[in-house]
Design an enzyme around this catalytic site. Structure first.
Site, PDB file in Angstrom:
ATOM      1  N   ASN A  78     -17.032   7.502  78.632  1.00 18.39           N
ATOM      2  CA  ASN A  78     -16.853   8.726  79.427  1.00 18.39           C
ATOM      3  C   ASN A  78     -18.103   9.581  79.273  1.00 18.39           C
ATOM      4  OD1 ASN A  78     -16.087  11.141  80.542  1.00 18.39           O
ATOM      5  ND2 ASN A  78     -14.467  11.579  79.046  1.00 18.39           N
ATOM      6  N   GLU A 122     -10.025  17.810  78.224  1.00 16.15           N
ATOM      7  CA  GLU A 122     -10.948  18.840  78.724  1.00 16.15           C
ATOM      8  C   GLU A 122     -10.528  19.302  80.115  1.00 16.15           C
ATOM      9  OE1 GLU A 122     -14.471  16.559  77.988  1.00 16.15           O
ATOM     10  OE2 GLU A 122     -14.177  16.834  75.834  1.00 16.15           O
ATOM     11  N   HIS A 164      -7.667  14.034  81.034  1.00 23.34           N
ATOM     12  CA  HIS A 164      -8.456  14.225  79.809  1.00 23.34           C
ATOM     13  C   HIS A 164      -8.188  15.633  79.281  1.00 23.34           C
ATOM     14  CE1 HIS A 164     -11.823  14.688  77.099  1.00 23.34           C
ATOM     15  NE2 HIS A 164     -11.955  13.376  77.113  1.00 23.34           N
ATOM     16  N   LYS A 202     -18.772  12.249  80.696  1.00 22.71           N
ATOM     17  CA  LYS A 202     -18.485  13.693  80.880  1.00 22.71           C
ATOM     18  C   LYS A 202     -19.514  14.304  81.834  1.00 22.71           C
ATOM     19  CE  LYS A 202     -16.068  13.690  76.524  1.00 22.71           C
ATOM     20  NZ  LYS A 202     -15.586  14.413  75.360  1.00 22.71           N
ATOM     21  N   SER A 260     -14.652  10.647  68.671  1.00 14.85           N
ATOM     22  CA  SER A 260     -15.719  10.370  67.706  1.00 14.85           C
ATOM     23  C   SER A 260     -15.830   8.891  67.316  1.00 14.85           C
ATOM     24  CB  SER A 260     -15.563  11.252  66.458  1.00 14.85           C
ATOM     25  OG  SER A 260     -15.662  12.612  66.811  1.00 14.85           O
ATOM     26  N   GLU A 292      -6.201  10.431  72.566  1.00  8.98           N
ATOM     27  CA  GLU A 292      -7.374  11.175  72.108  1.00  8.98           C
ATOM     28  C   GLU A 292      -6.922  12.462  71.421  1.00  8.98           C
ATOM     29  OE1 GLU A 292     -11.197  10.073  74.396  1.00  8.98           O
ATOM     30  OE2 GLU A 292     -10.187  11.650  75.501  1.00  8.98           O
ATOM     31  N   GLY A 334     -15.538  14.978  69.992  1.00  5.94           N
ATOM     32  CA  GLY A 334     -16.822  15.667  69.903  1.00  5.94           C
ATOM     33  C   GLY A 334     -17.090  16.317  68.559  1.00  5.94           C
TER      34      GLY A 334
HETATM   35  P1  13P Z   1     -16.425  11.805  71.684  1.00  2.36           P
HETATM   36  O1  13P Z   1     -16.570  10.330  71.557  1.00  2.36           O
HETATM   37  O2  13P Z   1     -17.709  12.511  71.987  1.00  2.36           O
HETATM   38  O3  13P Z   1     -15.676  12.388  70.531  1.00  2.36           O
HETATM   39  O4  13P Z   1     -15.505  12.081  72.986  1.00  2.36           O
HETATM   40  C1  13P Z   1     -14.321  11.411  73.112  1.00  2.36           C
HETATM   41  C2  13P Z   1     -13.811  11.620  74.479  1.00  2.36           C
HETATM   42  O5  13P Z   1     -13.410  12.710  74.841  1.00  2.36           O
HETATM   43  C3  13P Z   1     -13.817  10.471  75.403  1.00  2.36           C
HETATM   44  O6  13P Z   1     -13.062  10.720  76.536  1.00  2.36           O
END
Ligand code: 13P
Length: 251
Positions: free
Chosen positions: A9, A98, A96, A11, A208, A163, A169
């Site tokens: 992803n 976010e 997601h 983002k 992560s 997740e 992150g």
């Molecule tokens: P990270 O791998 O940066 O923690 O992000 C995970 C994520 O949100 C994947 O959709």
């Protein structure tokens, strides 16, 4: 465990020059090594069409990061599932954390999006997960039970990605036993909701994931693969994930 799936992803990262750089490194690798892992890249909308051309003939697959529940209409700024299919996506991330946070997406809306995705022959990857506070209050299973029941349509035919929000992150993944416990719980819920079919829905972990921890994560029984954020735009590290995942190919 079935052969793992790796989903990247990106983002909101990936200007044309950056996207080209990442994909060139991935293609350089795939031209010299056989990739047997299902690897899905989810760049921002703006890069999907261009990347489709670039990855033609390679083992990499493309996904998007969201879609609108309607196939077309007066929805300024939105992108529909048929539009994603039209430019070459085969997968779409939905719900997601976010998007749940920044766009107030509800389980009901995510469910409608999953239906729209499936109607366009896109594989929906529906994300669920708890906050740090919910886990501290030991409410995480309850919260995820609600997310599973609310976000997945009756004829769901995609992947579920667990997740935990507190692991996204932060550089600190959930621990192996924590992931294993939740994957088992999600499997039970899916089986309750969908019967036999629920036993086969791939469940991914995200939060992560990096070269130093992917091996122990993939060792978890019932885990279908990983959803990777930050490392998905670091091609050298991303390729290391692929290399390690090859040790888990089921024969
Ligand atoms: P990270 O791998 O940066 O923690 O992000 C995970 C994520 O949100 C994947 O959709």
């Amino acid at each position: 465990m079935a052969t793992p799936i790796i989903v990247g992803n990106w983002k909101m990262h990936g200007l044309t020059s950056e996207a080209n750089e990442i994909v060139s490194e991935l293609l350089n690798y795939s031209n010299n090594h056989e990739i047997q892992i299902k690897t899905v890249l989810c760049p921002p909308f703006t890069q999907i069409a261009a990347l489709k051309e670039k990855i033609k003939g390679s083992p990499f697959l493309l996904g998007a990061q969201d879609c609108h529940p309607s196939p077309q209409g007066a929805h300024t700024g939105d992108i529909s599932a048929p539009m994603l299919k039209d430019v070459g996506a085969d997968y779409v991330l939905l719900g997601h954390s976010e998007r749940r946070r920044d766009h107030y997406e509800t389980d009901e809306l995510i469910c409608e999006k999953a239906i729209a995705a499936q109607n366009s022959n896109l594989v929906p990857i529906v994300c669920i997960g708890e906050t740090k506070e919910e886990r501290a209050a030991k409410d995480h299973k309850f919260v995820m039970g609600i997310q599973i029941k609310g976000s997945l349509p009756q004829d769901f035919n995609g992947f579920v990605a667990y997740e935990p929000i507190w692991a996204i992150g932060t550089g600190v993944s959930a621990q192996k036993h924590e992931i294993a416990e939740i994957i088992e719980f999600i499997r039970e819920e899916l089986t309750e909701q969908f019967g036999e079919r629920g036993k086969k829905i791939p469940i991914l972990y995200g939060g992560s994931v990096k070269p130093s921890n992917i091996r122990e994560i993939l060792e978890i029984e019932e885990l279908g693969g990983v959803l990777v954020g930050s490392v998905s735009i670091m091609p050298k590290d991303f390729l290391q994930l692929l290399e390690i995942a090859h040790d888990f190919i089921s024969t």
